[in-house]
Design a protein around this motif. Structure first.
Motif, mmCIF file in Angstrom:
data_model
loop_
_atom_site.group_PDB
_atom_site.id
_atom_site.type_symbol
_atom_site.label_atom_id
_atom_site.label_comp_id
_atom_site.label_asym_id
_atom_site.label_seq_id
_atom_site.Cartn_x
_atom_site.Cartn_y
_atom_site.Cartn_z
ATOM 1 N N ALA A 226 23.896 50.344 44.077
ATOM 2 C CA ALA A 226 22.904 51.420 43.938
ATOM 3 C C ALA A 226 21.529 50.859 43.593
ATOM 4 C CB ALA A 226 23.354 52.409 42.860
ATOM 5 N N LEU A 227 21.516 49.716 42.895
ATOM 6 C CA LEU A 227 20.255 49.083 42.510
ATOM 7 C C LEU A 227 19.721 48.166 43.611
ATOM 8 C CD1 LEU A 227 21.200 48.186 38.829
ATOM 9 C CD2 LEU A 227 19.435 49.819 39.540
ATOM 10 N N GLY A 228 20.514 47.980 44.674
ATOM 11 C CA GLY A 228 20.105 47.052 45.720
ATOM 12 C C GLY A 228 20.166 45.611 45.268
ATOM 13 N N ALA A 229 21.022 45.341 44.279
ATOM 14 C CA ALA A 229 21.121 44.003 43.702
ATOM 15 C C ALA A 229 22.218 43.200 44.398
ATOM 16 C CB ALA A 229 21.436 44.102 42.206
ATOM 17 N N PRO A 230 22.092 41.870 44.445
ATOM 18 C CA PRO A 230 23.158 41.035 45.031
ATOM 19 C C PRO A 230 24.405 41.078 44.159
ATOM 20 C CG PRO A 230 21.467 39.663 44.013
ATOM 21 C CD PRO A 230 20.943 41.063 43.979
ATOM 22 N N LEU A 231 25.575 40.928 44.783
ATOM 23 C CA LEU A 231 26.836 40.953 44.051
ATOM 24 C C LEU A 231 27.271 39.539 43.698
ATOM 25 C CD1 LEU A 231 28.934 43.519 46.150
ATOM 26 C CD2 LEU A 231 27.429 43.965 44.189
ATOM 27 N N PRO A 232 27.681 39.320 42.453
ATOM 28 C CA PRO A 232 28.312 38.034 42.128
ATOM 29 C C PRO A 232 29.694 37.961 42.777
ATOM 30 C CG PRO A 232 27.730 39.292 40.127
ATOM 31 C CD PRO A 232 27.625 40.224 41.296
ATOM 32 N N GLN A 233 30.247 36.773 42.828
ATOM 33 C CA GLN A 233 31.666 36.624 43.149
ATOM 34 C C GLN A 233 32.433 36.720 41.831
ATOM 35 O OE1 GLN A 233 32.909 33.613 46.050
ATOM 36 N NE2 GLN A 233 30.751 33.094 46.300
ATOM 37 N N TYR A 234 33.543 37.471 41.856
ATOM 38 C CA TYR A 234 34.316 37.706 40.640
ATOM 39 C C TYR A 234 35.647 36.963 40.696
ATOM 40 C CZ TYR A 234 31.040 41.557 39.775
ATOM 41 O OH TYR A 234 29.905 42.302 39.551
ATOM 42 N N GLY A 235 36.039 36.424 39.551
ATOM 43 C CA GLY A 235 37.361 35.822 39.407
ATOM 44 C C GLY A 235 37.956 36.249 38.090
ATOM 45 N N HIS A 236 39.170 36.815 38.122
ATOM 46 C CA HIS A 236 39.771 37.362 36.905
ATOM 47 C C HIS A 236 40.978 36.530 36.480
ATOM 48 C CE1 HIS A 236 37.297 40.744 38.324
ATOM 49 N NE2 HIS A 236 37.183 41.010 37.026
ATOM 50 N N LEU A 237 40.869 35.983 35.270
ATOM 51 C CA LEU A 237 41.868 35.049 34.743
ATOM 52 C C LEU A 237 43.029 35.795 34.100
ATOM 53 C CD1 LEU A 237 39.224 32.817 32.991
ATOM 54 C CD2 LEU A 237 40.561 32.121 34.979
ATOM 55 N N PRO A 238 44.264 35.416 34.417
ATOM 56 C CA PRO A 238 45.416 36.022 33.735
ATOM 57 C C PRO A 238 45.379 35.700 32.241
ATOM 58 C CG PRO A 238 46.109 34.821 35.691
ATOM 59 C CD PRO A 238 44.679 34.462 35.454
ATOM 60 N N MET A 239 46.063 36.516 31.461
ATOM 61 C CA MET A 239 46.048 36.342 30.009
ATOM 62 C C MET A 239 46.843 35.109 29.585
ATOM 63 S SD MET A 239 48.756 39.176 28.566
ATOM 64 C CE MET A 239 47.824 40.557 29.200
ATOM 65 N N ILE A 240 46.679 34.740 28.321
ATOM 66 C CA ILE A 240 47.463 33.668 27.712
ATOM 67 C C ILE A 240 48.572 34.314 26.880
ATOM 68 C CG2 ILE A 240 47.427 31.681 26.168
ATOM 69 C CD1 ILE A 240 44.466 31.356 26.794
#
Length: 468
Positions: A226-240
């Motif tokens: 909506a802001l016209g901003a670039p998207l980062p790449q996301y990586g989600h780490l499993p829990m410990i």
């Protein structure tokens, strides 16, 4: 995984200062730091302190101390969200002006009633869009005594997805995402909104974080769009997980990074161990920071939860302790010996370290072992004395003491004298070695007795034998 451009990579670690730096956060910081270093990018530290009631200066300092102890140096920051309030209000205004946000006057009680109604109908509990502007829609009268929240106008059609660096493709239907609040009635922004503005302003290209944030990601992506901003790449780490397979928590022992400092772990060992909790490079278990940075990339991050193994950590720490060398290890353990009341002038610290380090897995264990040489001798109980101090042992001790007066003090000469006395009195090694230990240290178990006597020193040994 989309390959990162080494000229553009910008990662961030963004903890909330509501407590210590916990192990999960430390691992996230480590991976974000290593990803930036691997790609010769920039690592940003951001303190998300908008939870005013729970955020404290002490918690901020605990996070900074933990990062410093681990050696995870930020290229930019720390930045504090509470110092960026004007910027957040500016972007809220921008979204209101563009029609991507709107004022909502529903009270918390009214919103809860909407959710209950949805639950009763077997639907997902959510805000029903009462105040969402639509073409031809007549909005309710504005309550005179109520300040509105600002809601983001989430898309109602299609889906929002991304190719997660760790989990692969993830997609949410936009119908599952209600219009989240981005500013409270007093104008303060909410967590999901601040994160978006910060990532945009700080030009973050890669976001590595815990998988408890997966549900936040589509909402943040929609605001960025909506802001016209670039998207980062996301990586989600499993829990410990703890050793019992449950989520790691205080019941498993220390979970604060600085607790491990207090317990005598080395930061390089903690870095090595944390790195392997969800990432691998072939079968390599032990590696330095430079190797880790060289090898690290997101494609080797695991999709499954990692399990905390205290014994493995101890093994790694023992390796790093032995790698340090006796002088350096002595410098690390000296404050812990002094804290126990040890007198560091009583013996050579490097010599003590060389003798006892193979029996210790932490600096605390090493300090305990070193107190044999830097503390007062223990007082053996009557039962021990009766058990080991036979008449034959007394005579052998007296003979050893007499001959030791003229001895040139070295481990080799002490060993030779012990063997000579044993032969002269017809005794076996334990019949003299244990009484010697009791007389000089008050203990029945020590490292090799000739090495112990050499380090304690001739004057002190003879003094204790004569008093005994």
């Amino acid at each position: 995984m989309t390959q990162a451009s080494s000229a553009t990579v910008r990662t961030r670690f963004a903890p909330s200062p509501t407590g210590y730096l916990h192990l999960g956060g430390a691992r996230t910081a480590l991976y974000s730091w290593a990803y930036a270093r691997h790609h010769k990018g920039t690592f940003v530290l951001r303190i998300e302190d908008t939870d005013v009631e729970r955020s404290t200066p002490e918690a901020v300092q605990a996070i900074l101390d933990g990062m410093a102890w681990l050696g995870l140096d930020a290229d930019e920051g720390p930045f504090y969200q509470m110092q960026r309030m004007d910027r957040y209000r500016e972007v809220v205004g921008q979204l209101l002006a563009s029609g991507h946000a709107y004022h909502c006057y529903s009270s918390p009680e009214e919103v809860e009633a909407m959710r209950e109604k949805a639950r009763a109908a077997g639907l997902k509990p959510r805000y029903d869009g009462t105040w969402r502007p639509e073409p031809g829609k007549v909005l309710p009268p504005v309550p005179a005594d109520r300040k509105p929240v600002v809601r983001f106008r989430n898309p109602t059609e299609g889906s929002t997805g991304w190719n997660d660096l760790i989990k692969g493709p993830i997609v949410f239907s936009n119908t599952e995402l209600d219009d989240l609040i981005i500013a409270r009635p007093d104008g303060t922004p909410t967590y999901n909104f601040c994160v978006v503005v910060d990532d945009w302003d700080m030009r973050i290209t890669h976001v590595l974080r815990g998988d408890d944030h997966v549900n936040n990601t589509p909402r943040q992506i929609n605001i960025l769009r909506a802001l016209g901003a670039p998207l980062p790449q996301y990586g989600h780490l499993p829990m410990i997980l703890g050793p019992d397979g449950q989520k790691l928590s205080k019941r498993h022992g220390a979970v604060s990074v600085m607790d491990y400092d207090r317990q005598g772990y080395l930061p390089d060992a903690m870095i090595n161990y944390l790195a392997r909790l969800g990432w691998s490079h072939g079968d390599d278990e032990l590696f330095g920071r430079a190797e880790f940075v060289e090898w690290f990339d997101a494609q080797n991050l695991s999709r499954s939860a990692a399990q905390w193994d205290p014994q493995k950590l101890n093994w790694v720490n023992a390796h790093y302790m032995r790698q340090l060398g006796d002088d350096a290890l002595g410098q690390r353990v000296a404050p812990r010996i002094a804290a126990r009341g040890g007198d560091l002038t009583q013996a050579s610290l490097p010599a003590v370290v060389a003798l006892v380090k193979d029996r210790a897995e932490t600096l605390e264990q090493l300090a305990d072992a070193a107190m044999l040489f830097f503390g007062a001798p223990e007082q053996p109980g009557e039962e021990l004395l009766q058990q080991h101090l036979t008449e034959a042992a007394r005579q052998a001790l007296a003979d050893f003491t007499r001959q030791a007066e003229a001895l040139e003090w070295s481990r080799e000469n002490i060993s030779a004298l012990i063997k000579q006395v044993l032969k002269a009195h017809g005794l076996k090694m334990p019949q003299l070695a244990i009484p010697l230990r009791l007389a000089v240290t008050g203990r029945t178990q020590t490292p090799s007795i000739d090495a112990v006597l050499e380090i304690i020193g001739k004057e002190t040994v003879l003094k204790r034998l004569k008093q005994f």
